[in-house]
Write a protein that holds these residues in place. Structure first.
Motif, short mmCIF file in Angstrom:
data_model
loop_
_atom_site.label_atom_id
_atom_site.label_comp_id
_atom_site.label_asym_id
_atom_site.label_seq_id
_atom_site.Cartn_x
_atom_site.Cartn_y
_atom_site.Cartn_z
N TYR A 1 -5.43 -3.28 1.29
CA TYR A 1 -4.52 -4.42 1.40
C TYR A 1 -4.62 -5.13 2.74
O TYR A 1 -4.52 -6.36 2.80
CB TYR A 1 -3.08 -3.96 1.17
CG TYR A 1 -2.78 -3.63 -0.27
CD1 TYR A 1 -2.49 -4.63 -1.19
CD2 TYR A 1 -2.80 -2.31 -0.72
CE1 TYR A 1 -2.21 -4.33 -2.51
CE2 TYR A 1 -2.52 -2.00 -2.04
CZ TYR A 1 -2.24 -3.02 -2.93
OH TYR A 1 -1.97 -2.71 -4.24
N TYR B 1 -3.67 3.23 -11.09
CA TYR B 1 -4.75 2.28 -10.82
C TYR B 1 -6.14 2.89 -10.97
O TYR B 1 -7.05 2.24 -11.48
CB TYR B 1 -4.56 1.67 -9.43
CG TYR B 1 -3.14 1.32 -9.13
CD1 TYR B 1 -2.45 0.39 -9.92
CD2 TYR B 1 -2.44 1.94 -8.09
CE1 TYR B 1 -1.13 0.09 -9.65
CE2 TYR B 1 -1.12 1.63 -7.83
CZ TYR B 1 -0.47 0.72 -8.61
OH TYR B 1 0.85 0.43 -8.36
N GLN C 1 -4.87 6.60 -6.20
CA GLN C 1 -3.51 6.34 -6.68
C GLN C 1 -3.54 6.04 -8.17
O GLN C 1 -4.36 5.29 -8.67
CB GLN C 1 -2.89 5.14 -5.95
CG GLN C 1 -2.37 5.46 -4.56
CD GLN C 1 -1.63 4.28 -3.96
OE1 GLN C 1 -1.48 3.22 -4.57
NE2 GLN C 1 -1.16 4.45 -2.73
N SER D 1 -9.86 -0.26 -6.32
CA SER D 1 -8.51 0.23 -6.58
C SER D 1 -8.08 1.04 -5.37
O SER D 1 -8.92 1.52 -4.61
CB SER D 1 -8.46 1.09 -7.85
OG SER D 1 -9.32 2.21 -7.72
N PRO D 2 -6.77 1.21 -5.13
CA PRO D 2 -6.29 1.89 -3.92
C PRO D 2 -6.48 3.41 -3.98
O PRO D 2 -5.62 4.15 -4.44
CB PRO D 2 -4.81 1.51 -3.86
CG PRO D 2 -4.44 1.21 -5.27
CD PRO D 2 -5.66 0.67 -5.93
N ALA E 1 0.82 -1.22 0.00
CA ALA E 1 0.00 0.00 0.00
C ALA E 1 0.85 1.26 0.00
O ALA E 1 0.44 2.29 -0.54
CB ALA E 1 -0.93 0.00 1.22
N ASP E 2 2.04 1.21 0.58
CA ASP E 2 2.89 2.39 0.70
C ASP E 2 3.91 2.51 -0.42
O ASP E 2 4.74 3.44 -0.40
CB ASP E 2 3.63 2.36 2.04
CG ASP E 2 2.71 2.60 3.22
OD1 ASP E 2 1.49 2.79 3.00
OD2 ASP E 2 3.19 2.58 4.37
N GLN F 1 -9.03 3.50 0.95
CA GLN F 1 -7.66 3.92 1.18
C GLN F 1 -6.72 2.73 0.99
O GLN F 1 -7.06 1.58 1.31
CB GLN F 1 -7.51 4.49 2.58
CG GLN F 1 -8.18 5.84 2.76
CD GLN F 1 -7.63 6.89 1.80
OE1 GLN F 1 -6.42 7.12 1.74
NE2 GLN F 1 -8.51 7.51 1.03
N PRO F 2 -5.51 2.98 0.45
CA PRO F 2 -4.61 1.86 0.13
C PRO F 2 -4.39 0.89 1.28
O PRO F 2 -4.44 -0.32 1.11
CB PRO F 2 -3.32 2.57 -0.28
CG PRO F 2 -3.79 3.88 -0.83
CD PRO F 2 -4.96 4.28 0.01
N ARG F 3 -4.13 1.41 2.48
CA ARG F 3 -3.86 0.51 3.61
C ARG F 3 -5.09 -0.31 3.96
O ARG F 3 -4.98 -1.48 4.34
CB ARG F 3 -3.35 1.30 4.81
CG ARG F 3 -1.93 1.84 4.61
CD ARG F 3 -1.35 2.37 5.88
NE ARG F 3 0.08 2.68 5.72
CZ ARG F 3 0.94 2.82 6.71
NH1 ARG F 3 0.52 2.65 7.95
NH2 ARG F 3 2.20 3.10 6.49
N VAL G 1 -4.40 -3.21 -8.98
CA VAL G 1 -3.36 -2.91 -7.99
C VAL G 1 -1.99 -3.08 -8.62
O VAL G 1 -1.85 -3.54 -9.76
CB VAL G 1 -3.48 -3.84 -6.76
CG1 VAL G 1 -4.77 -3.60 -6.00
CG2 VAL G 1 -3.35 -5.30 -7.18
N LYS H 1 -13.20 2.80 -3.99
CA LYS H 1 -11.83 3.28 -3.92
C LYS H 1 -11.41 3.46 -2.47
O LYS H 1 -11.25 4.58 -1.99
CB LYS H 1 -11.68 4.59 -4.71
CG LYS H 1 -11.95 4.45 -6.19
CD LYS H 1 -11.48 5.67 -6.98
CE LYS H 1 -12.32 6.88 -6.70
NZ LYS H 1 -11.91 8.04 -7.55
#
Length: 576
Positions: free
Chosen positions: A431, A402, A399, A395-396, A64-65, A426-428, A461, A424
């Protein structure tokens, strides 16, 4: 005393009157010197880097980061046992380590000896506990990069007061030198709020590299690093590094004026043209990243657990259009990923994608697959009985690339008769939670505290690539090392974001990971089978553009897929 206080102003006034009557001109008024046109001493010890953004998190072990800023900061601030040279070979980092060697084959054991003077910026020694913390986190947390090697670790013991580390593996692991990059300060993170999920979310609590953080200002888009006075090895040649956010036009302007010494950014065709217009004053280098933009058709989804449905969706995808949408004419456009495991920039890469879907869309085949799965197309929509073929596409956050790919993919699926709910997160969250939703009897299950969160059927991703190929294979496509539970009602966490676990392929994956078979031979067997599964559909390897001005010396594009920041200790201001 009262007389003295009265006399002082009188004497001062007399002095002024005498000066006014004198023929001697008064002394000139002293003002600040005009700014010099030459470069100041301060700027000669400062290097400014243009980047896309500086927003966290900054955990280099979290998918994610994954970002330019995370890679840069981890190379500048964190210690690693081995480092890659520009040709890709790994060598022991003597700034941290005394030695690292295999001391036993049965059981497979590696002993590490850390330098006595190696310590974190708060004074705590770098020790066995840091190795244990990272290994445990990589073994137990979802959404981490290449965990397969750590999952083979069965025990870690401290030796020599914590400066010796003895790591025992359950099976041989030929790629052991890839472990323990970017060690983290366990004494500050192990009990921190949010645990591993929030580790390095906003900054670094302690560092152990040639630079230290002065400020990270996400609002202004600027991270300022300064020479780490607590670093025990060779000091950095410059005092300050500034990583500064800007858009394509701003970076081109900053490079032209010399305000930025170099930039490393995700560029589209317009951004590339702006950099090319700078001419010979700026040297451009494509820098592939260790990520492949991919579409995951997750078999743990109740809808996509049927192979015919996954095959039908794969046949609907216009892969070429998805690549064009995501790459936007930038350096990624030349890195089409036509293999499952090796990325296009890797040594030994060769296309393995078969003819037909997903290489090219085929509406007729899609219809055949959906029909075979029991669906009928009614009023332009695929249905089975009273149920519409509906998927959740994630998708994250926003970002790129993606978000753009997911939007195009949603349009293609809707046009093909599939209902799409696009989210959509948040990325963290994506994952660590959604793509790690517990699986019961092979199907993902929303947990009681999931706030009615639905399971993700398709995810757009970045898939980690570029590490040891056998480790990438096992991490992205393999099952968890623990045996499958006898009780199928017991929830388990998927071993990878794709939710893939095929016991028929696992023996071959394990053979490659433990070295009992070569990666080349294993991939010859596995690549066709992985394509036929229609679980991971790679699109392109992500890449950035390194633009180097004339105001910096000692900079190179760096090791493959790592970028230039590993050599920052030697950078100086001067001609390229």
């Amino acid at each position: 005393m009262r007389f003295g206080r009265r006399l002082a102003p009188v004497l001062a006034l007399a002095g002024v009157l005498l000066a006014a009557c004198s023929n001697t001109p008064p002394p000139p008024v002293v003002t600040s010197a005009p700014p010099s046109s030459t470069t100041s001493a301060a700027s000669l010890s400062q290097i400014v880097v243009g980047v896309d953004d500086v927003v966290g998190g900054y955990n280099p072990h979290s998918i994610a980061d994954s970002s330019t800023i995370t890679t840069a900061l981890s190379q500048l601030l964190l210690p690693s046992v081995f480092r890659q040279s520009d040709d890709g070979t790994r060598t022991l980092d003597k700034t941290l380590m005394v030695s690292a060697e295999v001391v036993s084959q049965v059981p497979f054991t590696v002993k590490y000896v850390i330098r006595p003077d190696a310590s974190w910026s708060d004074g705590a020694p770098i020790a066995t506990e840091d190795f244990i913390y990272l290994a445990n986190a990589m073994k137990t947390n979802p959404g981490v990069i290449d965990p397969a090697g750590y999952r083979l670790i069965s025990d870690i013991e401290s030796r020599d007061g914590g400066k010796g580390v003895e790591v025992t593996f359950s099976k041989p692991y030929p790629a052991w030198q890839t472990l323990f990059d970017n060690l983290l300060p366990q004494h500050l993170l192990k009990d921190s709020p949010g645990g591993w999920t929030n580790a390095l979310a906003t900054s670094f609590p302690a560092v152990a590299g040639p630079f230290a953080i002065k400020t990270i200002d996400t609002a202004r888009g600027e991270a300022t690093l300064q020479r780490n006075d607590r670093y025990w090895e060779k000091p950095a040649a410059v005092d300050t590094l500034i990583l500064r956010r800007s858009d394509a036009a701003g970076i081109a302007t900053a490079l032209r004026s010399g305000n930025d010494q170099f930039s490393l950014t995700r560029t589209d065709s317009t951004g590339l043209q702006l950099l090319n217009d700078l001419g010979s004053a700026v040297k451009l280098h494509p820098v592939p990243r260790p990520l492949t933009a991919s579409v995951l058709l997750r078999p743990v989804s109740a809808t996509l657990s049927e192979p015919q449905v996954r095959a039908g969706i794969a046949a609907l995808l216009d892969r070429g259009k998805l690549i064009t949408t995501g790459a936007k004419g930038g350096p990624s456009a030349t890195l089409k990923a036509d293999a499952q495991v090796l990325p296009p920039s890797a040594k030994g890469y060769a296309a393995t994608i078969p003819a037909g879907p997903p290489a090219a869309p085929d509406a007729t085949k899609a219809e055949q697959y959906f029909t075979a799965a029991g669906y009928k197309k009614e009023a332009g929509v695929w249905r089975k009985g009273n149920k519409t073929l509906s998927i959740v596409l994630a998708s994250p956050g926003d970002q790129e690339p993606y978000a753009s790919i997911a939007k195009e993919l949603a349009s293609e699926l809707v046009a093909g008769g599939i209902e799409v709910n696009q989210i959509k997160p948040q990325p963290r969250d994506l994952y660590s939670s959604l793509l790690a939703m517990p699986v019961v009897n092979g199907k993902q299950q929303a947990s009681p505290d999931s706030n009615s969160t639905v399971g993700v059927d398709i995810a757009v991703v970045g898939q980690p690539v570029g590490g040891d190929p056998a480790t990438v294979l096992a991490s992205s496509y393999g099952c968890a090392p623990e045996p499958a539970p006898v009780d199928k009602t017991k929830p388990v966490i998927p071993a990878n974001p794709a939710g893939m676990c095929d016991q028929g392929l696992q023996a071959t994956i394990d053979s490659a990971l433990t070295g009992s078979a070569t990666v080349t031979d294993s991939l010859k067997t596995l690549e066709p089978q992985l394509w036929s599964q229609n679980v991971v559909i790679p699109l392109f390897q992500e890449a950035e553009t390194l633009a180097v001005g004339k105001g910096i010396s000692g900079l190179t594009p760096g090791p493959p897929m790592q970028g230039p920041f590993g050599s920052a200790v030697n950078w100086t201001r001067g001609t390229t």
